[in-house]
Design a protein around this motif. Structure first.
Motif, PDB file in Angstrom:
ATOM      1  N   TYR A 226       9.714 -20.431 -25.890  1.00 25.31           N
ATOM      2  CA  TYR A 226      10.767 -19.984 -26.806  1.00 25.31           C
ATOM      3  C   TYR A 226      10.461 -20.491 -28.211  1.00 25.31           C
ATOM      4  O   TYR A 226       9.885 -21.570 -28.373  1.00 25.31           O
ATOM      5  CB  TYR A 226      12.121 -20.552 -26.380  1.00 25.31           C
ATOM      6  N   ARG A 228      12.294 -20.815 -32.182  1.00 24.93           N
ATOM      7  CA  ARG A 228      13.456 -20.611 -33.036  1.00 24.93           C
ATOM      8  C   ARG A 228      13.172 -19.515 -34.055  1.00 24.93           C
ATOM      9  O   ARG A 228      14.034 -18.711 -34.378  1.00 24.93           O
ATOM     10  CB  ARG A 228      13.810 -21.904 -33.766  1.00 24.93           C
ATOM     11  N   LYS A 255      15.532 -11.996 -30.531  1.00 23.92           N
ATOM     12  CA  LYS A 255      16.814 -12.680 -30.317  1.00 23.92           C
ATOM     13  C   LYS A 255      17.868 -11.728 -29.750  1.00 23.92           C
ATOM     14  O   LYS A 255      18.622 -12.093 -28.842  1.00 23.92           O
ATOM     15  CB  LYS A 255      17.304 -13.264 -31.651  1.00 23.92           C
ATOM     16  N   ILE A 258      17.158 -11.235 -26.112  1.00 22.09           N
ATOM     17  CA  ILE A 258      17.500 -12.446 -25.347  1.00 22.09           C
ATOM     18  C   ILE A 258      19.007 -12.499 -25.102  1.00 22.09           C
ATOM     19  O   ILE A 258      19.469 -12.753 -23.991  1.00 22.09           O
ATOM     20  CB  ILE A 258      17.050 -13.721 -26.108  1.00 22.09           C
ATOM     21  N   LEU A 269      19.670 -18.362 -20.594  1.00 22.92           N
ATOM     22  CA  LEU A 269      18.677 -18.306 -21.668  1.00 22.92           C
ATOM     23  C   LEU A 269      19.267 -18.947 -22.926  1.00 22.92           C
ATOM     24  O   LEU A 269      20.461 -18.836 -23.180  1.00 22.92           O
ATOM     25  CB  LEU A 269      18.297 -16.849 -21.973  1.00 22.92           C
ATOM     26  N   MET A 273      17.630 -19.008 -29.698  1.00 22.45           N
ATOM     27  CA  MET A 273      16.205 -18.829 -29.955  1.00 22.45           C
ATOM     28  C   MET A 273      15.911 -17.465 -30.596  1.00 22.45           C
ATOM     29  O   MET A 273      16.558 -16.478 -30.308  1.00 22.45           O
ATOM     30  CB  MET A 273      15.420 -18.972 -28.658  1.00 22.45           C
ATOM     31  N   LEU A 276      11.057 -14.979 -27.489  1.00 22.59           N
ATOM     32  CA  LEU A 276      10.514 -15.470 -26.224  1.00 22.59           C
ATOM     33  C   LEU A 276       9.140 -14.838 -26.049  1.00 22.59           C
ATOM     34  O   LEU A 276       8.956 -13.654 -26.340  1.00 22.59           O
ATOM     35  CB  LEU A 276      11.459 -15.051 -25.104  1.00 22.59           C
TER      36      LEU A 276
END
Lengths: 475, 433
Positions: A226, A228, A255, A258, A269, A273, A276
């Motif tokens: 992951y 940011r 994002k 996710i 999850l 973040m 991924l």
């Protein structure tokens, strides 16, 4: 509307159960998986053999019918939609696997064989047919060849084209063609085979395909990371490739995706973040161990925020769960899902994601992006409602802008879905009038009357590249 | 896309919600799992095709034609497509609505219609009437016969239909509902209080199975309350397109079971469990939301329940048997329960579970489908039994009376060795004497 006599004649020659002409049947042979677009054929014919196919083509020529070949109709660009009505020619009843040739490492099958069935037949002999389009449980080999379908393994193993050795079938005028053979080396004449792969049913009707098989990988390792900041994920991808590590799978989710997955599946999850990455390396066990270690080091070096490595198959399944759920999660958000396949040189990943974010804001629409980061093939997916015309307009404007950027970066308007009806305008932008002119001459050489899958690839009689087909059944 | 009224050519009463149809993105993932499409290779007999037909009716592009009705009834409502669907479309449910519509647009002929009304509106809602005024054996046969009369007429299929109706029913004992004690106390350390929803088919056709269910619940430490006033769960009504009676029955069952103050409401019939879990949806805006939610929160299939509370295995005796498990559609696709029955089977000492191919593929029973579509049903069953045979297991385990009847019939017809057992029968064998 075809006369009763013609229907009778078709039923006689192709088999009564293989010809459909009732409205309830025609309505469901007018679509594929492309949103907003549908047609309506006059008849749908499903030959069981080459003779039946010849008969269907003969009737089409006599009646001047347009013919649209159809596999499982899972395409996402409208390739199997009967744009000008006429005859839908279903290939799903020519579905025998004819041969697995272990001496030449090839498989030969009829066009209607389901992709995963071919995969399984090869696997039963300890061999591997790598192309794995998302619809492999339903899609047909013929459809895969016609659209040059890709899949998750494209990065390392290539796409359908890389496995096709020979094709045979019929042209609209009834001429039989055989293009290619089982020879590994073959430089005789123009490669008609390569012209037919990806021709979207506009050049000829493919009835039989011979594909190359390879050794299956012996081992596999799965990693998940992951980030940011999605730019870091892009950097990780570039560094992995630059380190000469070619994973079998290198998938990305942004994002929005996710969060869609978390809303739907609730599997914990991290919502904060930005991206991924799912990475799978496969091959010889020793190499796989090295490559997994190499990937891990790179992820650490770019400072991925979370890094996980599966210790066994069960853990690997857990790591891949989010990516496997992505389409389901995104598709449930709203009635209409517009899934595109913008593709860029993979070094431009981060830049493309930034552009997607900018355009999302500009048009105020919902787009979740996931896809095959390793080969630059992204699936920006607009979740919308086709009844909301205003929003649909914005979605199309979004994609129009995005493709402009994609082309400026040396990308392509289709990584794996094909042009069909949906992307004719974009293709013209990519190739220009000159390129399209050459393609037009090739098309004319195969199908001078223009009756085979008309309305696809070429933007007829419209100078603006932005002309799109408006939705609804046009009947 | 043209704007259309939400119901278009559907009758406004009990029309499928347009939103629920529009959700289909035509990806075709359902084609791989649909038993009727596997047999016909005809798009309109696939979930994607059926959704498209419903959409065409809703958008006024197609009348509710006899072909639409036929597709609604050819659908097995096995819900395998719901499991496969990425975007959450439930074509089985849409087809249930279409079956309601069929009663309006293509009503059955008068005598057949009266018989249907009698069975669905009078007999099924009244257990006593069903048990006494008609021989239980007739229930199933009448349902099938009604269909044969209505759909096929007296034709060449009829002898086969009668053969199957006669062959499929096991020897019947007295219905369990009249015999089972209303209260069975927990054994050992008490873990809670369970209300047992005893379904019609279980009570009439498989009383011994449900006896095991009650015994197991008690042995596992639960007080078991089995109300005699229980009504049919409404599943046959939903399947046949009589939503109104289904709602009436649901309201009665909700009142009855909530008054029992049980921690859980448990059933051993996958079909009932599926219907009970849908009460919240079919009564939406027609009953108190909190009560609906409370009722829903208590419903468990027996395997789901045992897996959730944990099986006390100390006293279990080994059962040296290899088994394979057929997943009832109403359990795996209708309730999303695939793991729990396997957990129960694996918890039994000595039992070896051998997975069959396509364990979650319909057996072809599908309510009255096995009688209405005799030949199609037989072909689906043969596919299933070939997969069973390939495992070489000693016994075939399942968890639903419909599947149980169909599989047991098929096994007998083909002279296969495997007895068919409900999960609780298998677990029962390991219970202390």
């Amino acid at each position: 509307m075809l006369s009763r006599t013609i229907i009778d004649h078709l039923q006689q020659r192709v088999g009564a159960g293989n010809v459909y002409h009732e409205r309830e049947d025609l309505l469901v042979y007018g679509y594929d998986a492309t949103p907003e677009i549908a047609g309506l054929p006059e008849v749908a014919v499903f030959p069981e053999n080459r003779e039946g196919l010849q008969a269907a083509l003969e009737v089409s020529r006599q009646e001047g019918l347009a013919v649209t070949p159809r596999g499982a109709a899972t395409g996402l660009s409208g390739g199997s939609i009967p744009f000008q009505g006429g005859m839908v020619l279903g290939l799903t009843r020519m579905n025998r696997i004819l041969e697995i040739d272990e001496e030449n490492l090839t498989a030969t099958a009829e066009a209607g064989v389901i992709t995963v069935d071919l995969f399984n037949a090869a696997a039963a002999r300890g061999l591997f047919y790598p192309p794995d389009p998302g619809s492999q449980n339903v899609s047909t080999l013929g459809g895969n060849v016609a659209e040059n379908a890709g899949g998750l393994r494209g990065l390392k193993y290539g796409v359908t084209r890389n496995y096709v050795m020979a094709l045979s079938g019929l042209l609209y005028d009834g001429t039989e063609f055989i293009a290619g053979n089982k020879c590994v080396k073959d430089v005789a004449g123009y490669s008609l085979r390569d012209l037919l792969v990806g021709s979207e049913g506009t050049l000829g009707i493919i009835t039989e395909v011979t594909v190359r098989l390879i050794n299956p990988p012996q081992d596999k390792r799965t990693l998940l990371a992951y980030f940011r900041d999605i730019r870091t994920a892009g950097e990780a991808v570039s560094r992995i490739i630059a380190a000469r590590i070619i994973p079998a799978t290198l998938e990305i989710m942004d994002k929005t995706t996710i969060n869609c997955v978390e809303d739907y599946a609730g599997i914990g999850l991290p919502r904060e973040m930005g991206a991924l990455l799912l990475i799978e390396v496969d091959g010889h066990p020793a190499v796989v161990a090295d490559e997994a270690e190499g990937v891990r080091k790179i992820l650490e070096k770019v400072r991925a925020d979370v890094i996980r490595q599966a210790a066994n198959a069960e853990e690997a399944a857990q790591l891949t769960a989010a990516r496997r759920t992505a389409l389901s999660a995104v598709a449930r958000v709203s009635p209409t899902t517009i899934l595109e396949d913008a593709t860029i040189p993979r070094s431009r990943l981060a830049e493309t994601f930034a552009e997607i974010e900018r355009l999302k804001e500009k048009y105020a629409i919902h787009v979740a992006t996931f896809g095959h980061a390793g080969d630059g093939n992204l699936h920006p997916t607009a979740v919308t409602d086709e009844r909301n015309h205003q929003e649909i307009e914005k979605v199309h404007a979004f994609f129009s802008d995005l493709y402009e950027k994609v082309l400026s970066m040396g990308g392509t308007v289709s990584g794996e879905h094909g042009i069909g009806i949906a992307k004719k305008g974009y293709l013209l932008r990519q190739f220009g009038e000159g390129g399209m002119g050459v393609m037009r001459r090739i098309k004319d050489a195969f199908d001078p009357g223009g009756r085979l899958n008309p309305g696809k690839i070429f933007l007829e009689g419209a100078s603006s590249p932005d002309v799109r087909i408006q939705g609804g059944v046009h009947d | 896309m043209t704007e259309t009224s939400p119901t278009g050519n559907f009758h406004p009463d009990d029309a499928p919600a347009y939103e629920s149809i529009l959700q289909c993105m035509r990806c075709g993932f359902c084609l791989a799992v649909c038993p009727t499409y596997a047999l016909t290779n005809r798009e309109r007999s696939s979930p994607r095709g059926r959704a498209a037909l419903a959409r065409a009716v809703a958008e006024g592009k197609l009348e509710f034609t006899p072909a639409v009705r036929d597709e609604a009834f050819l659908c097995l409502d096995c819900k395998a497509c719901s499991t496969a669907c990425p975007s959450g479309v439930r074509v089985g449910t849409i087809m249930e609505f279409c079956r309601s519509q069929a009663q309006i647009f293509h009503p059955p002929s008068l005598p057949a219609g009266m018989l249907r009304d009698f069975i669905l509106k009078r007999m099924l809602p009244s257990p006593a009437l069903m048990e006494t005024s008609m021989l239980p054996a007739r229930l199933y046969q009448r349902l099938g016969l009604q269909w044969a009369v209505r759909r096929l007429g007296i034709n060449r299929f009829l002898p086969g239909v009668l053969d199957k109706m006669e062959g499929i029913l096991p020897t019947l004992g007295p219905p369990l509902r009249t015999e089972i004690p209303q209260f069975i106390p927990a054994q050992g350390k008490k873990r809670g209080r369970v209300a047992f929803f005893l379904g019609c088919a279980m009570s009439l056709v498989f009383p011994d199975v449900s006896r095991w269910t009650a015994r197991i619940l008690s042995q596992q430490g639960f007080d078991v309350v089995t109300p005699k006033e229980v009504k049919c769960c409404g599943a046959p009504h939903l399947a046949e397109g009589d939503r109104e009676t289904a709602r009436r029955l649901a309201l009665i069952n909700i009142d009855l079971f909530l008054a029992l103050n049980a921690d859980y409401i448990v059933t051993d019939c996958a079909g009932c469990g599926c219907a009970l879990k849908e009460y919240e949806e079919i009564l939406e805006d027609r009953a108190d939301h909190e009560r609906l939610r409370l009722f829903r929160s208590k419903i468990r299939d027996i395997s789901e329940f045992l897996a959730e509370v944990g099986i006390r295995t100390e006293e279990l005796r080994p059962v040296p048997l290899s088994v394979t498990y057929h997943e009832p559609c109403h359990l795996v696709h209708g309730q999303g329960l695939s793991g729990p029955p396997r957990q129960v089977i694996r918890a039994i000492p000595g039992v070896e579970l051998r997975e069959m191919k396509e364990s979650n593929w319909c057996c072809g029973m599908a309510g009255s489908f096995a009688i209405k579509e005799l030949e199609t049903s037989r072909r689906i069953l043969e596919r299933k039994l070939a997969n069973v045979r390939a495992t070489g297991a000693d016994a075939l385990v399942t968890a639903n009376p419909g599947c149980h009847l169909q599989l047991a019939w098929g096994v007998r017809e083909l002279g296969m060795k495997q007895p068919v057992l409900h999960v609780v029968e298998l677990l029962g064998r390991s219970l202390p004497a």
